[in-house]
Design a protein around this motif. Structure first.
Motif, PDB file in Angstrom:
ATOM      1  N   VAL A 305      15.470 -30.300 113.024  1.00  0.00           N
ATOM      2  CA  VAL A 305      16.720 -29.700 113.514  1.00  0.00           C
ATOM      3  C   VAL A 305      17.391 -30.628 114.531  1.00  0.00           C
ATOM      4  O   VAL A 305      18.628 -30.664 114.617  1.00  0.00           O
ATOM      5  CB  VAL A 305      16.487 -28.287 114.091  1.00  0.00           C
ATOM      6  N   HIS A 308      19.398 -33.049 112.809  1.00  0.00           N
ATOM      7  CA  HIS A 308      20.617 -32.438 112.278  1.00  0.00           C
ATOM      8  C   HIS A 308      21.569 -32.005 113.396  1.00  0.00           C
ATOM      9  O   HIS A 308      22.527 -31.269 113.151  1.00  0.00           O
ATOM     10  CB  HIS A 308      20.268 -31.249 111.384  1.00  0.00           C
ATOM     11  N   TYR A 310      20.766 -30.416 116.496  1.00  0.00           N
ATOM     12  CA  TYR A 310      20.462 -29.305 117.399  1.00  0.00           C
ATOM     13  C   TYR A 310      19.126 -29.557 118.090  1.00  0.00           C
ATOM     14  O   TYR A 310      18.078 -29.605 117.440  1.00  0.00           O
ATOM     15  CB  TYR A 310      20.407 -27.976 116.650  1.00  0.00           C
ATOM     16  N   GLU A 322      18.086 -19.964 117.312  1.00  0.00           N
ATOM     17  CA  GLU A 322      18.997 -20.878 116.640  1.00  0.00           C
ATOM     18  C   GLU A 322      18.219 -21.955 115.884  1.00  0.00           C
ATOM     19  O   GLU A 322      18.590 -22.347 114.762  1.00  0.00           O
ATOM     20  CB  GLU A 322      19.950 -21.521 117.643  1.00  0.00           C
ATOM     21  N   ARG A 325      17.079 -20.475 112.672  1.00  0.00           N
ATOM     22  CA  ARG A 325      18.172 -20.435 111.690  1.00  0.00           C
ATOM     23  C   ARG A 325      18.411 -21.818 111.083  1.00  0.00           C
ATOM     24  O   ARG A 325      18.628 -21.953 109.870  1.00  0.00           O
ATOM     25  CB  ARG A 325      19.451 -19.902 112.347  1.00  0.00           C
ATOM     26  N   GLN A 326      18.364 -22.834 111.946  1.00  0.00           N
ATOM     27  CA  GLN A 326      18.632 -24.195 111.474  1.00  0.00           C
ATOM     28  C   GLN A 326      17.545 -24.690 110.512  1.00  0.00           C
ATOM     29  O   GLN A 326      17.844 -25.286 109.470  1.00  0.00           O
ATOM     30  CB  GLN A 326      18.729 -25.143 112.677  1.00  0.00           C
ATOM     31  N   TYR A 330      17.809 -25.619 106.486  1.00  0.00           N
ATOM     32  CA  TYR A 330      17.288 -26.879 105.939  1.00  0.00           C
ATOM     33  C   TYR A 330      16.351 -26.607 104.766  1.00  0.00           C
ATOM     34  O   TYR A 330      16.428 -27.281 103.718  1.00  0.00           O
ATOM     35  CB  TYR A 330      16.560 -27.650 107.042  1.00  0.00           C
ATOM     36  N   GLY A 373      16.110 -17.197 108.198  1.00  0.00           N
ATOM     37  CA  GLY A 373      16.497 -17.606 109.537  1.00  0.00           C
ATOM     38  C   GLY A 373      15.945 -16.783 110.675  1.00  0.00           C
ATOM     39  O   GLY A 373      16.272 -17.046 111.836  1.00  0.00           O
TER      40      GLY A 373
END
Length: 452
Positions: A305, A308, A310, A322, A325-326, A330, A373
């Protein structure tokens, strides 16, 4: 018990006399004919009554229609029906493809108003969630809301099928405890005669006791309590926990394998029995997840993450919502999967009874299961060596003397074991694309809600 035919069974019957019972969903009161949509726990059907608005005059020969008073009374009773009133109807079942509601209707013969409803309904389709929760028993008459708990029944029945097939034993653990099962931070303390007791945060200790008792494997579906003043869409102060514990495992991989098997069985049953209804009411084409579920070590997931864009903003080693979720996004993009096991959590953020990695005490043989998520479950291999347990409890600031009853399990022998606990309402919320576990909990309990 009064004989009645469930609405869902009417279509399979030939034309003829039937008795049905349920509540009034709608009334269309036209001049010459009345239509009542009667709904029971299985579906809805149209009831038709030719309206008689006044008593006819006697015929030329003075003959009187002796059925007219009863027909007039029935017409007036239907005109006065309030939404939600419970009624019993006898009549003639008729198959007619022109009828939009299921291609059948019932020509009314008799109507009994069993229980009248107040004419002013306190909630409507556009009422807020809190308002609907205030009047939950009315909210649950909505077919969409009722379907959630039919799905829950099917899901749990499928899980039980796996457990029973494997020879696991169902237990019911106490919810009053003398000490904390995990941490004191989220405990409800209650008066208990001359002392204090605590509401169980999980059945953890008692699940492990069953391993020491030689049960080999157990499961429980029961309440758990967390004194967490959280108002998120996924937290509750009382929730239903789905728990399993099994003996003679080699690592947490064995627990994950069972966890997958249970979920796949549950989804298969739900899709087979309710797939069309879920599509109709929730707009979701539910699919059965493939095995194995993806597995990603937590440190690697956090790096993914971060790559990406975050970076998890936590001081400890845990993942945040979060981040969940990320990483879920993915996994969906990379593997086409809605589930992912995040494994190998740091011992600093895991309970004292999680087994540490051999050769690396900073990591545990544990996992969180993320679904769409959101974390729905925590599982692990448990530490079964009593001397190690005592040291790990001390590291967590726990007093071993307060854990004596628990530590005694391990002083008389216990096999290597592990298990998981999973939040039932969260699974259903994510399965059906709902925005809150309030929707998928029969009666929600939170920091500001103890009623109804």
């Amino acid at each position: 018990m009064n004989e009645r035919t469930l609405v869902k069974n009417l279509a399979a019957l030939p034309d003829g006399p039937v008795t049905i019972a349920g509540w009034v969903e709608t009334v269309r009161d036209q001049k010459k004919v009345q239509f009542v949509i009667l709904r029971d726990e299985s579906g809805a059907v149209q009831v038709v009554n030719p309206a008689l608005r006044e008593l006819p005059e006697p015929g030329e020969d003075g003959a009187v229609d002796e059925t007219a008073p009863a027909r007039l009374a029935t017409t007036e009773a239907i005109s006065a029906l309030a939404h939600g009133s419970f009624i019993r109807v006898t009549g003639e079942l008729k198959h007619d493809e022109r009828v939009k509601l299921g291609g059948i209707e019932v020509k009314l013969a008799t109507l009994e108003v069993v229980s009248e409803a107040n004419p002013e309904t306190p909630i409507a389709a556009d009422s807020s969630l809190d308002k609907r929760m205030d009047w939950r028993f009315l909210d649950l008459r909505n077919p969409k809301q009722a379907l959630i708990f039919r799905i829950q029944t099917t899901f749990l029945h499928a899980l039980r099928g796996v457990w029973v097939e494997k020879g696991l034993i169902e237990i019911q653990t106490p919810k009053l405890m003398a000490s904390a099962s995990e941490s004191r931070a989220e405990l409800f303390e209650v008066d208990y005669f001359e002392g204090k007791a605590y509401l169980a945060q999980s059945p953890q200790f008692f699940k492990q006791m069953a391993q020491a008792a030689g049960f080999g494997g157990i499961f429980e579906v029961g309440p758990a309590f967390r004194a967490d003043p959280s108002f998120t869409s996924r937290h509750a102060t009382e929730f239903t926990s789905v728990d399993t514990e099994i003996s003679w495992i080699d690592s947490h991989e064995d627990v994950m394998a069972l966890h997958e098997e249970l979920l796949v069985a549950g989804f298969e049953a739900v899709v087979a029995k309710h797939g069309a209804e879920i599509q109709e009411h929730f707009g979701i084409e539910l699919t059965v997840p493939s095995r194995p579920f993806p597995r990603i070590p937590l440190a690697e997931a956090k790096q993914i993450v971060a790559d990406h864009g975050y970076v998890v903003p936590r001081a400890d080693a845990d993942m945040d919502p979060e981040g969940e979720r990320q990483i879920s996004a993915y996994v969906k993009e990379t593997y086409g999967h809605d589930f992912v096991f995040l494994t190998d959590y740091a011992s600093s953020i895991r309970p004292f009874y999680h087994m540490r990695h051999e050769g690396d005490a900073s990591l545990t043989n544990s996992y969180d299961l993320i679904y769409n998520g959101v974390e729905i479950s925590t599982g692990a291999q448990r530490e079964h060596r009593v001397d190690v347990l005592v040291e790990q409890a001390k590291e967590k600031g726990l007093d071993p003397e307060e854990l004596e009853f628990y530590l005694d399990f391990f002083r008389y022998g216990v096999p290597p074991h592990g298990g998981f606990g999973m939040g039932l309402a969260r699974v259903l919320m994510l399965m059906l694309g709902e925005s809150s576990i309030r929707e998928t909990t029969y009666l929600f309990r939170g920091p500001t809600r103890l009623l109804p």
